[in-house]
Scaffold this active site. Structure first.
Site, short mmCIF file in Angstrom:
data_model
loop_
_atom_site.label_atom_id
_atom_site.label_comp_id
_atom_site.label_asym_id
_atom_site.label_seq_id
_atom_site.Cartn_x
_atom_site.Cartn_y
_atom_site.Cartn_z
N TYR A 12 0.27 -1.14 -0.30
CA TYR A 12 -0.24 0.22 -0.08
C TYR A 12 1.13 0.66 0.15
O TYR A 12 0.87 2.35 0.85
CB TYR A 12 -1.05 0.01 1.27
CG TYR A 12 -2.22 1.06 0.59
CD1 TYR A 12 -2.76 0.24 0.10
CD2 TYR A 12 -2.71 1.43 1.39
CE1 TYR A 12 -4.34 0.80 -0.44
CE2 TYR A 12 -3.47 2.45 0.73
CZ TYR A 12 -4.83 2.18 -0.05
OH TYR A 12 -5.66 2.72 0.06
N HIS A 32 7.21 6.13 0.85
CA HIS A 32 7.62 4.41 0.58
C HIS A 32 8.57 5.26 -1.05
O HIS A 32 9.69 4.73 -1.24
CB HIS A 32 7.45 3.34 -0.12
CG HIS A 32 6.03 2.66 1.04
ND1 HIS A 32 4.66 3.34 1.69
CD2 HIS A 32 6.72 2.36 2.34
CE1 HIS A 32 4.54 2.41 2.61
NE2 HIS A 32 5.41 1.63 3.02
N LEU A 42 12.47 6.89 9.20
CA LEU A 42 12.64 7.72 10.23
C LEU A 42 11.27 7.95 11.17
O LEU A 42 10.80 7.83 12.28
CB LEU A 42 13.56 9.27 10.25
CG LEU A 42 14.83 8.56 10.67
CD1 LEU A 42 15.92 9.72 10.05
CD2 LEU A 42 15.24 7.84 11.66
#
EC number: 6.3.2.1
Length: 289
Positions: free
Chosen positions: A32, A37, A148
């Site tokens: 997803y 990403h 992070l």
């Protein structure tokens, strides 16, 4: 882009790349995909000959009352995003391929897990460390990329790579945010319109904490209070935790010094959100993530 769903095929392909002297950058995900990403993929693309993305919703890292069944999945969408961002190999195994039977051996994380998300999610990071150990052996990357936003996960992976002597460079990548500061997350789709309006208060609270530290505040209690009060004043969310600790060791602090993580987790009606900020002391400089 090559799509692989078998471990044996993946290992053969990775060995071929290594024989050819190519460097491999690895981005492990549960799919997803969103802009966060994509930032990991883009960074890997800049720094490696081959970029490998895994999409695998790992059942081991979900607790009994967590959202494994309803975790968002859309492989065709993920495939399209991966292709757009130049992924060379997309590894998409089924659970039965990764875990064909009961585990004989599982990785147990002994440190950095009794605070933050680890405290309320027993076994979660054992599941993360176990699947990453398998994926690192399968993919054999030179570099592995993690966001992070989940600073505790990055700290755990740092320990995993060091303690198990994986020849892998860990590359932490700063959090990608919406225009209003909300950290990108696959779980943001669960937020109601009102919750989505309130959610940026998490990052606002963290920025207020950073400003207080820049102004000379060194009390961990004072920083915790400031963050908690801001979130309570601007959201209807239930606060799971507000923590101030050293980073990456995640040791509790009374007085701020060195590298400090200020982290928060809250529960809205249908979504649990996390966020954090990393502060570098004694200098006023800070790294926002």
């Amino acid at each position: 882009m090559i799509i692989v769903d078998r471990i044996s095929e993946m290992q053969a392909l990775m060995r071929q790349y290594h024989r050819e002297g190519k460097t491999i950058g690895f981005v492990p995900t549960m799919g997803y995909l969103h802009e966060g990403h994509a930032a990991l993929i883009d960074r890997a693309r800049q720094e490696n000959d081959i970029v490998v993305l895994s999409v695998f919703v790992n059942p081991l890292q979900f607790g009994p009352n967590e959202d494994f069944a309803r975790y968002p999945r859309d492989f065709e969408r993920d495939r399209h995003i991966a292709e757009q961002h130049g992924v060379d190999v997309l590894f998409h195994p089924e659970a039965g391929e990764m875990y064909p039977g009961p585990l004989t051996v599982q990785v147990v994380v002994k440190a950095r897990t009794d605070v933050l998300c680890g405290r309320s999610r027993p076994g979660h990071f054992d599941g993360v460390a176990t699947v990453l150990t398998k994926l690192f052996h399968i993919v054999m990357p030179d570099r592995a990329y993690f966001g992070l936003k989940d600073a505790q996960q990055v700290a755990v992976v740092d320990g995993l790579i060091r303690d198990f002597n994986f020849p892998i460079e860990l590359v932490p990548v700063p959090t990608v945010r919406e225009a209003d500061g909300l950290a990108k997350s696959s779980r943001n789709v669960y937020l109601s319109p009102q919750e989505r309006e309130e959610a940026p208060a998490l990052y606002q609270a963290l920025r207020a904490a950073a400003a207080a530290v820049d102004g000379g505040e060194r009390s961990a209690d004072a920083i915790r209070r400031l963050v908690k009060e801001h979130i309570e004043a601007h959201t209807h969310a239930e606060i799971d935790y507000v923590e101030v600790c050293s980073y990456p060791d995640l040791a509790p602090l009374e007085t701020l010094h060195g590298t400090v993580l200020v982290a928060v987790a809250v529960r809205f009606a249908s979504a649990r959100l996390i966020d954090n900020i990393i502060l570098e002391l004694p200098k006023a400089h800070r790294q926002e993530d």
